[in-house]
Every structure is written in C-alpha cells, then in structure tokens.
Enzyme design. Structure first.
Site, PDB file in Angstrom:
ATOM      1  N   GLY A  75       0.806  -1.211   0.000  1.00 57.32           N
ATOM      2  CA  GLY A  75       0.000   0.000   0.000  1.00 57.32           C
ATOM      3  C   GLY A  75       0.838   1.260   0.000  1.00 57.32           C
ATOM      4  O   GLY A  75       0.486   2.247  -0.636  1.00 57.32           O
ATOM      5  N   ASN A 155      -6.790   4.080  10.067  1.00 58.51           N
ATOM      6  CA  ASN A 155      -6.131   2.870  10.546  1.00 58.51           C
ATOM      7  C   ASN A 155      -5.965   2.816  12.059  1.00 58.51           C
ATOM      8  O   ASN A 155      -5.658   1.764  12.606  1.00 58.51           O
ATOM      9  CB  ASN A 155      -4.755   2.729   9.881  1.00 58.51           C
ATOM     10  CG  ASN A 155      -3.851   3.915  10.148  1.00 58.51           C
ATOM     11  OD1 ASN A 155      -4.265   5.071  10.001  1.00 58.51           O
ATOM     12  ND2 ASN A 155      -2.619   3.668  10.522  1.00 58.51           N
ATOM     13  N   GLN A 185      -7.323  -0.051   4.712  1.00 61.85           N
ATOM     14  CA  GLN A 185      -8.092  -0.584   5.840  1.00 61.85           C
ATOM     15  C   GLN A 185      -9.561  -0.823   5.494  1.00 61.85           C
ATOM     16  O   GLN A 185     -10.287  -1.417   6.291  1.00 61.85           O
ATOM     17  CB  GLN A 185      -7.995   0.371   7.035  1.00 61.85           C
ATOM     18  CG  GLN A 185      -6.601   0.501   7.630  1.00 61.85           C
ATOM     19  CD  GLN A 185      -6.130  -0.763   8.333  1.00 61.85           C
ATOM     20  OE1 GLN A 185      -6.908  -1.676   8.616  1.00 61.85           O
ATOM     21  NE2 GLN A 185      -4.836  -0.833   8.630  1.00 61.85           N
ATOM     22  N   SER A 203      -3.791  -3.291  -0.039  1.00 63.10           N
ATOM     23  CA  SER A 203      -2.608  -4.026   0.395  1.00 63.10           C
ATOM     24  C   SER A 203      -2.987  -5.448   0.770  1.00 63.10           C
ATOM     25  O   SER A 203      -4.022  -5.679   1.406  1.00 63.10           O
ATOM     26  CB  SER A 203      -1.966  -3.319   1.595  1.00 63.10           C
ATOM     27  OG  SER A 203      -0.825  -4.013   2.046  1.00 63.10           O
ATOM     28  N   GLY A 204      -2.116  -6.393   0.410  1.00 63.94           N
ATOM     29  CA  GLY A 204      -2.425  -7.800   0.620  1.00 63.94           C
ATOM     30  C   GLY A 204      -2.385  -8.264   2.054  1.00 63.94           C
ATOM     31  O   GLY A 204      -3.226  -9.058   2.487  1.00 63.94           O
ATOM     32  N   HIS A 205      -1.418  -7.786   2.825  1.00 65.74           N
ATOM     33  CA  HIS A 205      -1.245  -8.375   4.150  1.00 65.74           C
ATOM     34  C   HIS A 205      -2.298  -7.936   5.159  1.00 65.74           C
ATOM     35  O   HIS A 205      -2.333  -8.430   6.276  1.00 65.74           O
ATOM     36  CB  HIS A 205       0.171  -8.101   4.685  1.00 65.74           C
ATOM     37  CG  HIS A 205       0.408  -6.713   5.185  1.00 65.74           C
ATOM     38  ND1 HIS A 205       0.404  -6.390   6.524  1.00 65.74           N
ATOM     39  CD2 HIS A 205       0.679  -5.562   4.538  1.00 65.74           C
ATOM     40  CE1 HIS A 205       0.676  -5.107   6.668  1.00 65.74           C
ATOM     41  NE2 HIS A 205       0.835  -4.591   5.479  1.00 65.74           N
ATOM     42  N   THR A 249       9.982  -6.871 -12.868  1.00 68.47           N
ATOM     43  CA  THR A 249       9.357  -8.174 -13.089  1.00 68.47           C
ATOM     44  C   THR A 249       8.287  -8.432 -12.039  1.00 68.47           C
ATOM     45  O   THR A 249       8.535  -8.308 -10.841  1.00 68.47           O
ATOM     46  CB  THR A 249      10.409  -9.297 -13.040  1.00 68.47           C
ATOM     47  OG1 THR A 249      11.402  -9.039 -14.033  1.00 68.47           O
ATOM     48  CG2 THR A 249       9.773 -10.656 -13.294  1.00 68.47           C
ATOM     49  N   CYS A 335       3.211   1.287  11.878  1.00 67.22           N
ATOM     50  CA  CYS A 335       4.265   2.066  11.229  1.00 67.22           C
ATOM     51  C   CYS A 335       4.827   3.163  12.129  1.00 67.22           C
ATOM     52  O   CYS A 335       5.882   3.717  11.847  1.00 67.22           O
ATOM     53  CB  CYS A 335       3.733   2.684   9.938  1.00 67.22           C
ATOM     54  SG  CYS A 335       3.204   1.457   8.729  1.00 67.22           S
TER      55      CYS A 335
END
Length: 390
Positions: A75, A155, A185, A203-205, A249, A335
């Site tokens: 993100g 968040n 979020q 964001s994936g996590h 890639t 963070c």
C-alpha cells in the site's frame, strides 16, 4: 483459518495471518509457474495468463475493469506512485494539495516532501470524535488544487469517510483535481464505487495475503507520471504511461495469492461484517464496565477497530502486560513504532490520552474468548500496574 485458543491476536489492522488456501496458491505458483510473464515462449505466456486472471479477480472487488488495476509491492508503494505521479504532471497549473490530518505515513510523509518542493499542503483536521467534514475538503479545494487525499477508513480509530461523496463534491468544484483514496483498511470490508475516484490503493497483508503485494487502481484517462523507470511492466493502455506504472518483473506468485485472498474476502464480506460487528459489540460492552477507560473510536467506526485510552497506564507498559498473557494489541499504527498517535493528536487529544492509548483490531477468526481475554487483561492491568500522573 487455524485458531490457537491460548493465543489472542487482536492486531489485525497491523497485519493478518496468511490464509491457508492463499499460502497453497502461492506455493503452487512458485513451483509450477516459474517463467517470467514478459517472456515470449509458452511458459512465459502461461505466466502472463495467470497474471491477467489475478488482475481481473482483484479488479472485480473494486468494480473496475482489469486494465485499470496495477500490482504493487504494498500500500505504501501504491500511495507513493499515485501521489508523486499526480503532482508531477499537474505542476504547470496547480500549486496545492488538500489532505486529511490523519493520513497513514505513506501519504503524510510523501506530502511533507512535496511541501519542501514548493507545494502548499492544506490539512483538514478531524473533530474531537475523529470525524472529517466533506464540506471542509470542498471549501479548501480551488482552481489550483492538484490533488485531494483522504483515507476511507482510519487505521488507528476506524472512523469512516464517504469517499464517493467526497470525490463527487470535489469534482463539482474543480473537475481537474485528482482524488486519491487510501483504501488499505477498507478493502473487502466496506463497499466503494470508483465512479469519481481517480486512484485507490489496497494491500495484501491486511486481507490474509502475504506481505509484499498490493494493488493500485487508476481511473481510465487519469494521467500520472510514475516516479520509477524500468522495463515497462505494469504499463497498461488505460493509464497512458510509457515507462510503466510500476516497472519491474511482476511477483506472479504473490499476485495470485492476492487474487485468491480477494476472492475469498469478497465472497464472505457480509458474513465477515456481521461476525466482527458482533464481536465489537461484546468488546465495547465489556470495556464500558471498566471505570476510567475512555473510547477514542466513534460509535460509527468500522467494527474491526476499537481504540481506547486507559488514562492511567502507559501504552507500552500495558502492551507488555497483555503480551505476557498472550494477548496481542497495539498502541496505534504499526508504522509509528511506538510514537504518539498522529490521529489522536489531530483530534486534539490530551498527552495523557495519547500516552495511554490502545488499538484493538478484530478479524473474522477472533472468538468471544479472545474478547473476554482482552477485556479481563486490560481491567487487571489497570488495577495492578503502576499508574502515571496526568
């Protein structure tokens, strides 16, 4: 999803456990689809097809065409691409940016850098309950506004902004102004329409996919100049870019994992909402019975996040106390690494309220036992730990 009854993980806003089905998809892709998606031979073509399928799955959850979605590393990277890219191409006619006063560091820190480059940053502060006024955003927007930035779900306290209405109102004021939304979020937890939004990050996590993968939506015809140069991957005709929105890639295995997590979350979103809302009600009721505790999250916050202040025990002290009981919460954004909450500060909270804040964030795999454990843990900590002075 496996659940360890002796471990009470209540920090899902920081990160989530990778879903077993997602982990299996990642493993299978790593082993079977090893070819570079840009290669022109058959294995590369098969990887490209898999990547396109993953892109379409993520785009479906946003109600967007696949060609408007670009895979990123996270993100934070998506926010950087969207903000820096938008400002680079608007410098000739724009001079200011309008942003909420409680953005994630991946937005606020970037804009501090842009301020050093001469951009005027107009900050919209939340009220004492954590709500933002759309009228304030619109009033701050003028003919020289390049970009408006606002997260959909905060968040730290879980407050919600109607970003669809915000984007529509901003466009009515100045159609040239871009609107960027940090949806990290909110994604798969709340509905969103991209009708007026120009860019949107996920964001994936945060949704049971691995760390190191995310996605950025860019509206068709919306032009940015990405900050990176490279081989031209993740280019797409929609964004009108030459060097690629995110060159490098592609991480095919994680993109496939993100798509799997997106499909699982999209299918179960209503069921998940109902379950987490029930846990939130139990949590609020339990915490209301603890004397002296103050709620920082508004009543209409998303059920996943509940922020409170003990008003007597330092956050770090309470976190370690709970950790000894295998109860895991946070003091705010992961963070921030223990720094004072920028959200509570923007709300005008007292130093004591910030120094004693706890963020409890729920997931669908949490149980009533988890809720009772954290309520009992906080109550015991407030009764037994050394108090600090206000």
């Amino acid at each position: 999803m496996l659940h360890n009854e002796s471990l009470h993980y209540l920090d899902h806003a920081a990160t989530t456990m990778v879903h077993p089905q997602v982990a299996q998809m990642v493993y299978d892709t790593l082993c079977q689809n090893w070819a570079n998606p840009s290669s022109l031979y058959q294995p590369g073509y098969e990887s490209r097809q898999l990547l396109d399928k993953a892109r379409a799955a993520v785009a479906k959850t946003l109600g967007a065409p696949a060609q408007q979605v670009f895979f990123t590393g996270c993100g934070t990277e998506g926010n950087n691409i969207a903000i820096q890219g938008a400002l680079k191409v608007r410098r000739s006619w724009a001079s200011n940016v309008v942003v909420s006063g409680y953005e994630h560091p991946s937005v606020s820190a970037v804009l501090r850098q842009m301020e050093q480059d001469g951009w005027e940053i107009r900050t919209i502060l939340p009220d004492s309950e954590g709500h933002l006024s759309i009228e304030d955003f619109v009033s701050a927007t003028d003919k020289q506004t390049a970009l408006v930035c606002c997260m959909q779900v905060n968040n730290e306290i879980g407050s919600v902004v109607d970003v669809n209405q915000l984007a529509r109102r901003v466009k009515e004021k100045n159609p040239r102004t871009g609107v960027h939304v940090d949806g990290v979020q909110a994604w798969l937890r709340m509905p969103v329409s991209m009708e007026y939004i120009d860019s949107y990050t996920v964001s994936g996590h945060k949704v049971h996919a691995p760390k190191g993968i995310g996605a950025l939506y860019l509206r068709e015809g919306y032009h940015i100049q990405p900050p990176f140069a490279g081989g031209g991957q993740e280019k797409g005709k929609t964004a009108g870019q030459q060097q690629g929105v995110r060159p490098g890639t592609e991480n095919l295995a994680y993109a496939v994992g993100l798509a799997k997590a997106a499909a699982l979350g999209y299918k179960s979103s209503q069921e998940r909402w109902n379950r987490v809302a029930g846990l939130n009600r139990q949590l609020r009721q339990g915490l209301k019975e603890i004397p002296g505790l103050v709620f920082n999250s508004p009543e209409d916050a998303v059920p996943e996040v509940l922020n409170v202040s003990t008003m007597c025990i330092k956050s770090e002290t309470m976190l370690h106390f709970l950790e000894q009981r295998q109860i895991y919460v946070s003091s705010g954004s992961a963070c921030s690494k223990g720094a004072s909450s920028p959200t509570l500060q923007a709300m005008g909270a007292s130093a004591l309220r910030m120094d004693t804040a706890l963020r409890i964030s729920l997931g669908a795999e949490n149980t009533s036992q988890d809720i009772q454990a954290v309520v009992d843990g906080i109550r015991e900590g407030m009764q037994t730990l050394a108090k600090i002075s206000g």
